[in-house]
Write an enzyme that holds these catalytic residues in place. Structure first.
Site, PDB file in Angstrom:
ATOM      1  N   GLN A  98       1.028  -1.806  -0.500  1.00  0.00           N
ATOM      2  CA  GLN A  98       0.174  -0.079   0.455  1.00  0.00           C
ATOM      3  C   GLN A  98       0.872   1.670   0.213  1.00  0.00           C
ATOM      4  O   GLN A  98       0.341   2.458   0.215  1.00  0.00           O
ATOM      5  CB  GLN A  98      -0.761  -0.546   1.172  1.00  0.00           C
ATOM      6  CG  GLN A  98      -1.611  -1.347   1.463  1.00  0.00           C
ATOM      7  CD  GLN A  98      -2.308  -1.834   2.725  1.00  0.00           C
ATOM      8  OE1 GLN A  98      -3.790  -0.628   2.869  1.00  0.00           O
ATOM      9  NE2 GLN A  98      -1.968  -1.859   3.449  1.00  0.00           N
ATOM     10  N   HIS A 116      -0.965   1.779  -4.186  1.00  0.00           N
ATOM     11  CA  HIS A 116      -1.635   2.841  -4.118  1.00  0.00           C
ATOM     12  C   HIS A 116      -0.538   4.605  -4.768  1.00  0.00           C
ATOM     13  O   HIS A 116      -0.237   5.354  -4.497  1.00  0.00           O
ATOM     14  CB  HIS A 116      -2.112   3.602  -2.606  1.00  0.00           C
ATOM     15  CG  HIS A 116      -2.746   2.429  -2.184  1.00  0.00           C
ATOM     16  ND1 HIS A 116      -2.675   3.047  -0.463  1.00  0.00           N
ATOM     17  CD2 HIS A 116      -3.886   2.588  -2.066  1.00  0.00           C
ATOM     18  CE1 HIS A 116      -3.883   2.140   0.042  1.00  0.00           C
ATOM     19  NE2 HIS A 116      -4.960   1.768  -0.770  1.00  0.00           N
ATOM     20  N   CYS A 124       1.612  15.672 -15.844  1.00  0.00           N
ATOM     21  CA  CYS A 124       1.309  16.560 -16.411  1.00  0.00           C
ATOM     22  C   CYS A 124      -0.067  16.152 -16.148  1.00  0.00           C
ATOM     23  O   CYS A 124      -0.629  15.440 -17.156  1.00  0.00           O
ATOM     24  CB  CYS A 124       2.299  17.521 -17.335  1.00  0.00           C
ATOM     25  SG  CYS A 124       0.942  19.177 -17.789  1.00  0.00           S
ATOM     26  N   SER A 190      -2.702  -1.237   9.460  1.00  0.00           N
ATOM     27  CA  SER A 190      -3.959  -1.102   9.833  1.00  0.00           C
ATOM     28  C   SER A 190      -4.918  -2.270   9.583  1.00  0.00           C
ATOM     29  O   SER A 190      -5.791  -1.889  10.112  1.00  0.00           O
ATOM     30  CB  SER A 190      -4.208  -0.195  10.857  1.00  0.00           C
ATOM     31  OG  SER A 190      -4.899   0.801   8.739  1.00  0.00           O
ATOM     32  N   GLU A 216       0.919  -2.988  17.188  1.00  0.00           N
ATOM     33  CA  GLU A 216      -0.484  -3.389  17.136  1.00  0.00           C
ATOM     34  C   GLU A 216      -1.652  -3.840  16.622  1.00  0.00           C
ATOM     35  O   GLU A 216      -1.070  -4.183  15.790  1.00  0.00           O
ATOM     36  CB  GLU A 216      -0.230  -1.907  17.098  1.00  0.00           C
ATOM     37  CG  GLU A 216      -1.277  -1.676  16.469  1.00  0.00           C
ATOM     38  CD  GLU A 216      -1.301   0.268  16.234  1.00  0.00           C
ATOM     39  OE1 GLU A 216      -1.480   1.252  17.731  1.00  0.00           O
ATOM     40  OE2 GLU A 216      -2.305   0.659  14.914  1.00  0.00           O
TER      41      GLU A 216
HETATM   42  N1  APR Z   1       6.964  -2.220  12.740  1.00  0.00           N
HETATM   43  C1  APR Z   1       5.767  -2.791  12.207  1.00  0.00           C
HETATM   44  N2  APR Z   1       4.317  -1.977  12.543  1.00  0.00           N
HETATM   45  C2  APR Z   1       4.268  -0.603  12.667  1.00  0.00           C
HETATM   46  C3  APR Z   1       5.826  -0.206  12.965  1.00  0.00           C
HETATM   47  C4  APR Z   1       6.413  -0.770  12.837  1.00  0.00           C
HETATM   48  N3  APR Z   1       7.726  -1.026  13.255  1.00  0.00           N
HETATM   49  N4  APR Z   1       5.546   1.390  13.218  1.00  0.00           N
HETATM   50  C5  APR Z   1       4.016   1.201  13.374  1.00  0.00           C
HETATM   51  N5  APR Z   1       3.155  -0.703  12.990  1.00  0.00           N
HETATM   52  C6  APR Z   1       1.792  -0.611  12.452  1.00  0.00           C
HETATM   53  C7  APR Z   1       0.827   0.352  13.425  1.00  0.00           C
HETATM   54  O1  APR Z   1       0.562  -0.006  14.206  1.00  0.00           O
HETATM   55  C8  APR Z   1      -0.091   0.735  12.098  1.00  0.00           C
HETATM   56  O2  APR Z   1      -0.763  -0.729  12.781  1.00  0.00           O
HETATM   57  O3  APR Z   1       1.883  -0.049  11.521  1.00  0.00           O
HETATM   58  C9  APR Z   1      -0.149   0.138  10.733  1.00  0.00           C
HETATM   59  C10 APR Z   1       0.475   1.675  10.005  1.00  0.00           C
HETATM   60  O4  APR Z   1      -1.099   1.402   9.403  1.00  0.00           O
HETATM   61  P1  APR Z   1      -1.035   2.469   8.689  1.00  0.00           P
HETATM   62  O5  APR Z   1      -0.302   4.530   9.625  1.00  0.00           O
HETATM   63  O6  APR Z   1      -2.923   2.925   8.673  1.00  0.00           O
HETATM   64  O7  APR Z   1      -1.085   2.260   7.729  1.00  0.00           O
HETATM   65  P2  APR Z   1      -1.609   1.553   5.912  1.00  0.00           P
HETATM   66  O8  APR Z   1      -2.793   0.420   6.915  1.00  0.00           O
HETATM   67  O9  APR Z   1      -0.437   1.285   5.293  1.00  0.00           O
HETATM   68  O10 APR Z   1      -2.588   2.312   5.510  1.00  0.00           O
HETATM   69  C11 APR Z   1      -3.505   1.655   4.484  1.00  0.00           C
HETATM   70  O11 APR Z   1      -4.354   4.350   3.948  1.00  0.00           O
HETATM   71  O12 APR Z   1      -4.178   6.403   4.303  1.00  0.00           O
HETATM   72  C12 APR Z   1      -4.110   6.067   3.322  1.00  0.00           C
HETATM   73  O13 APR Z   1      -2.998   5.195   1.371  1.00  0.00           O
HETATM   74  C13 APR Z   1      -2.568   5.506   2.292  1.00  0.00           C
HETATM   75  O14 APR Z   1      -1.512   3.478   2.013  1.00  0.00           O
HETATM   76  C14 APR Z   1      -2.287   4.355   2.629  1.00  0.00           C
HETATM   77  C15 APR Z   1      -3.802   3.414   2.999  1.00  0.00           C
END
Ligand code: APR
Length: 240
Positions: A98, A116, A124, A190, A216
């Site tokens: 993603q 994504h 452009c 997440s 988490e």
């Molecule tokens: N190791 C493992 N997991 C981690 C770490 C780490 N070092 N640091 C953070 N995390 C976990 C967090 O606990 C969280 O559950 O990674 C997850 C990141 O979740 P998001 O920030 O929601 O990212 P993601 O799931 O990729 O979001 C999906 O949302 O906004 C859109 O386009 C954007 O691609 C993104 C999509």
């Protein structure tokens, strides 16, 4: 727990599905959770196509102030490198990501599906000429939003904004890989953004085993055969 997962990885047929957490140890903020990007910036403004079309300079200012430096000096971390090594050893078929940071490719992964898009590529809006990050850095110092060198049109990133469709074929290819996998490694997501988040469930319903590596809990933990809580950069190298 890790020993049995290592055995399953060795069995083969493994596909990885990654989110922002896999890049967290490269210094790139995740979107949700503590310190997440969306806790500081409003995604309805920063990442929605409607707002971009209203005011592209808003996105570009955030890109220049928060993303550019991280993308200029890409630092794959041990999690990215471990996935690239598993592919080299023939133990990993592909990474479905993603993420838009290009760090899997920087680490050496060859089969990467960017659901994504990529924030390292641009085009452009008028003439569709494409640009790489290096080509627009100077322009970004001069104009916000950056303009096309050929036709003066406004440039946009090759990412999927909220409100846009995913790149044609990306979700289909990802679904096809996930449905044929024997094991899906779900790393650093997440699992709240669809359609990407349906991939682990689709894999499971087609008979794959799931391993969630996250720092988490996620909504899919109850479905997963392994749940390894912790940092991807520390856990993934243990699978090598
Ligand atoms: N190791 C493992 N997991 C981690 C770490 C780490 N070092 N640091 C953070 N995390 C976990 C967090 O606990 C969280 O559950 O990674 C997850 C990141 O979740 P998001 O920030 O929601 O990212 P993601 O799931 O990729 O979001 C999906 O949302 O906004 C859109 O386009 C954007 O691609 C993104 C999509």
């Amino acid at each position: 727990m890790i020993a049995s997962l290592k055995e399953a990885v060795n069995f083969g047929g493994v596909v990885a599905f990654t989110g922002a957490g896999v890049s967290a140890e490269s210094g790139i903020p995740t979107y949700r959770g503590t310190g997440g990007f969306w806790t500081k910036y409003d995604p309805d403004k920063y990442a929605s196509i409607d707002y971009f079309e209203q005011d592209p300079s808003y996105y570009w200012r955030f890109f220049r102030d928060t993303r550019l430096d991280l993308l200029r000096h890409p630092k794959p971390n041990p999690a990215h490198l471990a996935l690239a090594e598993l592919e080299t050893r023939g133990k990993l078929q592909a990474v479905i990501t993603q993420n838009i940071d290009g760090l899997h490719q920087e680490a050496g992964s060859r089969k990467v599906i960017e659901l994504h898009g990529s924030s390292r590529k641009f085009h452009c809006l008028e003439c569709c000429r494409s640009y790489l990050l290096e080509e627009i850095e100077a322009e970004l110092e001069k104009h916000l939003p950056p303009l096309c060198a050929d036709c003066n049109g406004i440039l946009r990133p090759d990412i999927v904004f909220f409100g846009e469709m995913l790149p044609p074929g990306a979700i289909e290819e990802a679904m096809d890989l996930a449905s044929r996998a024997s094991l899906l490694l779900v790393i650093g997501s997440s699992l709240v953004v669809y359609p990407a988040a349906q991939i682990p469930m689709a894999a499971k319903s087609c008979g794959a085993r799931l391993a969630i590596i996250n720092d988490e809990p996620t909504p899919a933990d109850g479905l997963s055969d392994w749940v390894l809580m912790g940092k991807a950069g520390e856990i993934l190298p243990q699978l090598l």
